[in-house]
Design a protein around this motif. Structure first.
Motif, mmCIF file in Angstrom:
data_model
loop_
_atom_site.group_PDB
_atom_site.id
_atom_site.type_symbol
_atom_site.label_atom_id
_atom_site.label_comp_id
_atom_site.label_asym_id
_atom_site.label_seq_id
_atom_site.Cartn_x
_atom_site.Cartn_y
_atom_site.Cartn_z
ATOM 1 N N MET A 229 0.841 -1.173 0.000
ATOM 2 C CA MET A 229 0.000 0.000 0.000
ATOM 3 C C MET A 229 0.887 1.238 0.000
ATOM 4 O O MET A 229 1.802 1.342 0.793
ATOM 5 N N THR A 230 0.616 2.193 -0.877
ATOM 6 C CA THR A 230 1.411 3.418 -0.939
ATOM 7 C C THR A 230 0.494 4.622 -0.849
ATOM 8 O O THR A 230 -0.668 4.575 -1.246
ATOM 9 N N MET A 231 1.034 5.724 -0.369
ATOM 10 C CA MET A 231 0.271 6.958 -0.213
ATOM 11 C C MET A 231 0.877 8.010 -1.126
ATOM 12 O O MET A 231 2.080 8.253 -1.086
ATOM 13 N N ALA A 232 0.052 8.615 -1.986
ATOM 14 C CA ALA A 232 0.564 9.619 -2.932
ATOM 15 C C ALA A 232 0.521 11.012 -2.301
ATOM 16 O O ALA A 232 -0.128 11.228 -1.270
ATOM 17 N N LYS A 233 1.181 11.964 -2.966
ATOM 18 C CA LYS A 233 1.209 13.333 -2.476
ATOM 19 C C LYS A 233 -0.164 13.963 -2.624
ATOM 20 O O LYS A 233 -0.863 13.746 -3.606
ATOM 21 N N ARG B 159 -10.460 5.301 4.962
ATOM 22 C CA ARG B 159 -10.791 4.355 3.877
ATOM 23 C C ARG B 159 -9.840 3.158 3.884
ATOM 24 O O ARG B 159 -10.261 2.014 3.683
ATOM 25 N N LYS B 160 -8.574 3.422 4.132
ATOM 26 C CA LYS B 160 -7.592 2.325 4.202
ATOM 27 C C LYS B 160 -7.937 1.360 5.326
ATOM 28 O O LYS B 160 -7.910 0.141 5.143
ATOM 29 N N LYS C 228 -8.843 -2.643 5.131
ATOM 30 C CA LYS C 228 -8.099 -3.651 5.905
ATOM 31 C C LYS C 228 -9.046 -4.514 6.729
ATOM 32 O O LYS C 228 -8.934 -5.735 6.756
ATOM 33 N N GLN C 229 -9.991 -3.865 7.426
ATOM 34 C CA GLN C 229 -10.940 -4.603 8.260
ATOM 35 C C GLN C 229 -11.771 -5.573 7.429
ATOM 36 O O GLN C 229 -12.013 -6.708 7.828
ATOM 37 N N SER C 230 -12.178 -5.114 6.267
ATOM 38 C CA SER C 230 -12.984 -5.959 5.379
ATOM 39 C C SER C 230 -12.179 -7.179 4.930
ATOM 40 O O SER C 230 -12.685 -8.301 4.921
#
Length: 284
Positions: free
Chosen positions: A1-5, A42-43, A47-49
């Motif tokens: 999982m990556t997070m963009a600017k 949202r992340k 993950k929980q799902s």
């Protein structure tokens, strides 16, 4: 999982993007902080799902299948003799028929099927189990020990998020009804019994072994692992440092230490003990 600017859109809102399972997600907010907060929420929801899907899938495996996985992961972190003994405990419980209509054993049940009522039924079946001669198959302490091990297995399933709760959580130990071993079979021989025993043991190959254990109180396994170098005549002690143990496959080996840390000890070397040791040296 990556997070963009985070970037600002033409409508004045900010965008926070991230990748999860090779899929791109976009979250919007009136400020950068709001966009970031929505992306994190949202992340976490994704993950929980995913965890819930994995949990439901894994809970459909049988107890036998989970136990095999659990036992394999313990190899190398727990003594082989411990795994071997506890495997025997588990097999004794897992083989109990929990449903006579379908002839289903406890170990064949799915994790999702096992509830507190199932464990209570299991305990009752163990109490009522009989051997061919009509005597009880399990004594009270054995039932408590075996079910404690089952509880330990389920605790691991809870820690791994496979189960939400341990079905053994409300189970209480049975009240012990049998006399303690020290009041029955585990007692010291009287002087007369000791004398009579050695009268009959004179021709035994193990005579010196019997004498040594009587004089020192060492366990049979400790005696089997004893080396002549452990007989420290200068200090006047016998150094107990290891014992015979068994591997997972049941093979006998000389272990690296005693059964417990308290087993490492020095025993006074009396003249009777030294005489037995010297006699054994001559025999060998």
């Amino acid at each position: 999982m990556t997070m963009a600017k985070k970037t600002k859109r033409a409508d004045g809102r900010y965008t926070a993007t991230f990748t999860y399972n090779k899929q791109r997600y976009y979250c919007y907010g009136s400020t950068q902080a709001e966009a970031k907060e929505k992306a994190e929420a949202r992340k976490n929801l994704l993950k929980q799902s995913a965890n819930e899907k994995d949990r439901l899938y894994t809970a459909e495996m049988t107890l036998n299948a989970y136990h095999d996985m659990w036992e394999e992961r313990r190899t190398g972190t727990v003594k082989g003799s411990t795994i071997r003994n506890q495997s025997k405990w588990y097999n004794a419980v897992a083989s109990i028929i929990i449903d006579e209509k379908t002839n289903t054993t406890f170990g064949e049940l799915k994790l999702s099927q096992i509830e507190p009522s199932t464990i209570f039924d299991l305990q009752r079946l163990m109490v009522n189990a009989k051997q061919k001669g009509g005597t009880s198959k399990f004594n009270t302490q054995t039932i408590n020990d075996y079910l404690s091990h089952i509880k330990h297995i389920f605790n691991s399933a809870v820690k791994e998020d496979i189960l939400l709760k341990n079905p053994c959580r409300t189970l209480k130990d049975l009240k012990r009804t049998e006399p303690k071993a020290r009041d029955t079979i585990h007692r010291a021989l009287t002087e007369e019994e000791t004398k009579k025993f050695f009268e009959h043991a004179q021709e035994s190959f193990y005579l010196n072994h019997y004498r040594f254990m009587l004089y020192t109180g060492v366990r049979c396994g400790e005696l089997g692992a004893l080396k002549y170098s452990d007989i420290n005549s200068k200090k006047g002690v016998i150094e107990i440092r290891r014992t015979i143990t068994r591997t997972e496959n049941g093979d006998f080996i000389i272990g690296d230490n005693t059964k417990t840390a308290d087993g490492i000890r020095d025993i006074p070397l009396f003249s009777k003990c030294l005489k037995v040791v010297n006699e054994q040296r001559e025999i060998q």
